[in-house]
Design a protein around this motif. Structure first.
Motif, PDB file in Angstrom:
ATOM      1  N   GLN A 176     -14.122  -0.500  -4.518  1.00 17.73           N
ATOM      2  CA  GLN A 176     -13.748   0.482  -4.426  1.00 17.73           C
ATOM      3  C   GLN A 176     -13.456  -0.178  -6.487  1.00 17.73           C
TER       4      GLN A 176
ATOM      5  N   ALA B 256      -7.425   5.716  -6.841  1.00 15.57           N
ATOM      6  CA  ALA B 256      -6.474   3.955  -6.399  1.00 15.57           C
ATOM      7  C   ALA B 256      -5.027   4.774  -5.867  1.00 15.57           C
TER       8      ALA B 256
ATOM      9  N   LEU C 198      -4.931  -2.877   4.943  1.00 16.22           N
ATOM     10  CA  LEU C 198      -5.073  -1.776   4.012  1.00 16.22           C
ATOM     11  C   LEU C 198      -6.665  -1.198   4.039  1.00 16.22           C
TER      12      LEU C 198
ATOM     13  N   GLY D   7      -6.360   9.159  -0.961  1.00 15.79           N
ATOM     14  CA  GLY D   7      -7.118   7.968  -1.410  1.00 15.79           C
ATOM     15  C   GLY D   7      -7.173   7.956  -3.245  1.00 15.79           C
TER      16      GLY D   7
ATOM     17  N   TYR E  34      -2.473  -5.866  -2.370  1.00 14.82           N
ATOM     18  CA  TYR E  34      -3.296  -5.160  -1.682  1.00 14.82           C
ATOM     19  C   TYR E  34      -4.848  -5.164  -3.021  1.00 14.82           C
TER      20      TYR E  34
ATOM     21  N   PHE F 256       0.685  -1.270   0.183  1.00 18.57           N
ATOM     22  CA  PHE F 256      -0.322   0.196  -0.102  1.00 18.57           C
ATOM     23  C   PHE F 256       0.810   0.856   0.080  1.00 18.57           C
TER      24      PHE F 256
ATOM     25  N   GLY G  45      -3.137   4.607  -3.589  1.00 14.77           N
ATOM     26  CA  GLY G  45      -2.048   3.562  -2.571  1.00 14.77           C
ATOM     27  C   GLY G  45      -1.794   2.221  -3.175  1.00 14.77           C
TER      28      GLY G  45
ATOM     29  N   LEU H 212      -8.096  -6.172  -0.784  1.00  8.99           N
ATOM     30  CA  LEU H 212      -9.566  -5.165  -1.369  1.00  8.99           C
ATOM     31  C   LEU H 212     -10.334  -4.788  -2.177  1.00  8.99           C
TER      32      LEU H 212
ATOM     33  N   SER I  98      -7.231   2.148   3.180  1.00  2.00           N
ATOM     34  CA  SER I  98      -7.465   2.875   2.378  1.00  2.00           C
ATOM     35  C   SER I  98      -8.854   3.948   2.779  1.00  2.00           C
TER      36      SER I  98
END
Lengths: 193, 402
Positions: free
Chosen positions: B348, B298, B233, B295, B339, B81, B300, B343, B237
């Motif tokens: 997202q 994306a 994470l 943020g 990641y 991240f 990260g 996520l 996020s």
């Protein structure tokens, strides 16, 4: 063995130096991490550098260790990566050690052990000193509050203290806090501060 | 609650970690987060490598350098991240900046002209310019070298790069030990507010989507604690999205201002967060879009091509050898797979690829994404070069022999 101690806290560096001298090391140099301290260390050509882990200048020192042409042998962190317990203890104590390449572990370990003990002892001493200072300050506050109560309400000293104590207990606060509030209130009302 | 310790250096871009703790994003994920303030990158690195903390707010290039064994003892680190994108700036003393374009808007908007002005000023200065950098393996140092190199300046010969902690940069400027420095916020704004320096460039104008601080973990710990990593994470996020929301900037500045975090006043912290910078004492504020991003887009997502770009710069400047094993090890520091795993279910937008051309986007572009639409902002380098991670050797060779 030439040892350089880099530390902002003069008192802690002295405590460490004294310990090392008592243990028979006599080639010790104190260098505070200010101004051109990196160049000074480079000129000293140390075998071991002990540095406060909290110093923001560690990155400057490490840069010198990478680029220096004056140092005949490279200096790297700690001496033996297999001794994770000792490294952990050093980090907990707030100390980092840079050791010249080729220096034997059995020669460095006593130095580092001593540094860890001294740093820990110094930290304990500092926190005891802090506590003692706080206790003294609180006692002075309570004495002043007692004097105010004795004067304004005609109480004896034991009664004044008992009143502060019962008020603190009823309010779930510390006696020193009640005393402090009383002093503030009294000065607002025009009493002697 | 899972206890977790993360080391950070007091800088504006530690924001996603601080908000994760203070705004409850970590607690929501069952993580009892302890933040360990560290005064140097060396101490942050040691705390991570020797297990005093489980994670760290690290300079992206340092994570690559530690893995390759370029910074003290090697230790395999992983970055699942990125904590932020952009946020650096170069400032110079007012004496040196007098040789640059006096119109600060033009100076900052046109890094090409400013680089040439800088190159011309070197010979006129009373000494070889001394520029403070926070670490040899920092995004700041690589960005500065890239910019200097463009104008034909050899950063190892024509200027002196001096490693100093950002907290001592203003003192060093006052003592005339350095002529300028490149650092993260709030230090550029702090030096400018004191009238000691003025802006020369903002990082976002050198590389529009520059890789900056990352979340670094020990690889072995990350692999042994998959569940905790995933929850962390998710927390980070959400925290990064909160940090990016304009409605939260003032609150974020006052959180960062606390003594246990950055410990500087909110006035000094706010400009970078809002992207409205005072580039010189008494100058009217300038809006610099995307000055720092947490943020959005994306940001990260750890593109492996970005780890390779860092490695390409190490090789370019002789900081690392060029061989297939090092190249592979460098790319593997950025773990886009982790990641995605953590996520993927969050709904997202998620990039479909792990590598991309860096510097190829001149306008926002909608890209292949597993969920929703993902629009990436322009990511040009100021000199227009494009980094193709499949042709790293050619890219380095194209800069010419160092």
């Amino acid at each position: 063995m030439r040892i350089v101690i880099v530390d902002d806290t003069g008192a802690r560096a002295s405590v460490l130096e004294e310990g090392l001298r008592d243990a028979g090391y006599d080639d010790i140099h104190l260098v505070p991490p200010h101004g051109a301290f990196v160049a000074r260390i480079e000129r000293l050509v140390p075998d071991v550098v002990l540095m406060d882990l909290g110093s923001p200048s560690r990155d400057s020192l490490e840069e010198m260790l990478i680029v220096s042409r004056a140092l005949a042998r490279p200096i790297a962190m700690f001496v033996d990566q297999s001794d994770e317990a000792m490294i952990g203890a050093a980090i907990d104590a707030g100390i980092s050690a840079y050791v010249v390449d080729g220096l034997r572990k059995d020669r460095v370990k006593p130095v580092l052990d001593l540094a860890i003990r001294r740093f820990n002892a110094f930290a304990r001493m500092q926190s005891e000193l802090q506590e003692a200072k706080l206790a003294l300050a609180e006692r002075k506050t309570i004495d002043r509050a007692k004097a105010i109560l004795m004067e304004t309400r005609g109480l004896t000293e034991p009664d004044a203290y008992a009143l502060l104590r019962s008020t603190a207990m009823n309010q779930g606060r510390r006696i020193a806090e009640v005393a402090d509030a009383l002093i503030t209130a009294s000065s607002l009302l025009g009493g002697k501060p | 609650m899972t206890p977790l310790s993360i080391a950070f250096v007091p800088l504006t871009d530690s924001a996603p970690l601080i908000a994760a703790r203070e705004k409850g994003f970590a607690a929501e994920q069952g993580i009892d987060l302890t933040l360990v303030r560290s005064e140097s990158w060396a101490t942050l690195r040691d705390r991570l490598v020797y297990g005093q903390v489980q994670a760290a707010h690290m300079l992206a290039p340092l994570a690559v350098a530690v893995t390759l064994g370029l910074s003290q003892h090697p230790c395999a680190l992983s970055t699942p991240f990125k904590l932020n994108t952009n946020g650096n700036a170069l400032v110079m003393s007012t004496a040196f900046a007098a040789a640059l374009d006096p119109d600060l808007t033009r100076r900052i908007d046109d890094p090409i002209a400013t680089a040439h002005d800088f190159a011309a000023a070197i010979g006129l200065h009373r000494r070889k310019p001394v520029i403070g950098v926070v670490h040899r393996f920092s995004s700041h140092a690589l960005m500065l070298r890239y910019w200097l190199g463009f104008a034909g300046i050899d950063p190892d010969r024509d200027v002196t790069l001096r490693v100093l902690p950002p907290s001592l940069m203003t003192e060093a400027l006052k003592a005339d030990e350095i002529d300028g420095f490149i650092a993260g916020e709030p230090w550029n704004t702090a030096a400018t507010a004191e009238g000691l320096a003025e802006f020369v460039f903002a990082g976002v104008r050198i590389w529009q989507r520059g890789v900056e601080k990352v979340l670094a973990l020990r690889k072995d710990w990350m692999e042994a604690n998959a569940m905790t990593v995933d929850r962390l994470l998710i927390a980070l996020s959400r925290s990064a999205a909160w940090c990016d929301d304009p409605a939260n900037k003032a609150e974020l500045a006052s959180l960062l201002a606390r003594a246990e975090y950055v410990g500087r006043s909110p006035d000094i912290l706010l400009p970078a967060l809002t992207g409205v910078i005072v580039p010189k004492q008494g100058h009217s504020p300038l809006a610099i879009a995307d000055f720092i991003m947490f943020g959005r887009e994306a940001s990260g997502f750890p593109w492996r091509s970005q780890a390779l770009w860092i490695y390409s710069q190490f090789v370019r400047w002789g900081l690392a050898p060029h061989d297939a094993a090092s190249e592979r090890a460098a790319a593997e520091v950025f773990r886009s797979d982790i990641y995605r795993r953590a996520l993927g279910a969050s709904g997202q937008p998620m990039p479909g690829a792990s590598l991309k051309l860096e510097g190829a986007l001149t306008a926002p572009l909608a890209v292949g994404s597993h969920a929703g639409t993902l629009t990436l902002g322009p990511d040009r380098f100021f000199d227009g070069r494009v980094f193709d991670p499949d042709h790293l050797g050619d890219y380095i060779a194209d800069f010419g022999a160092h």
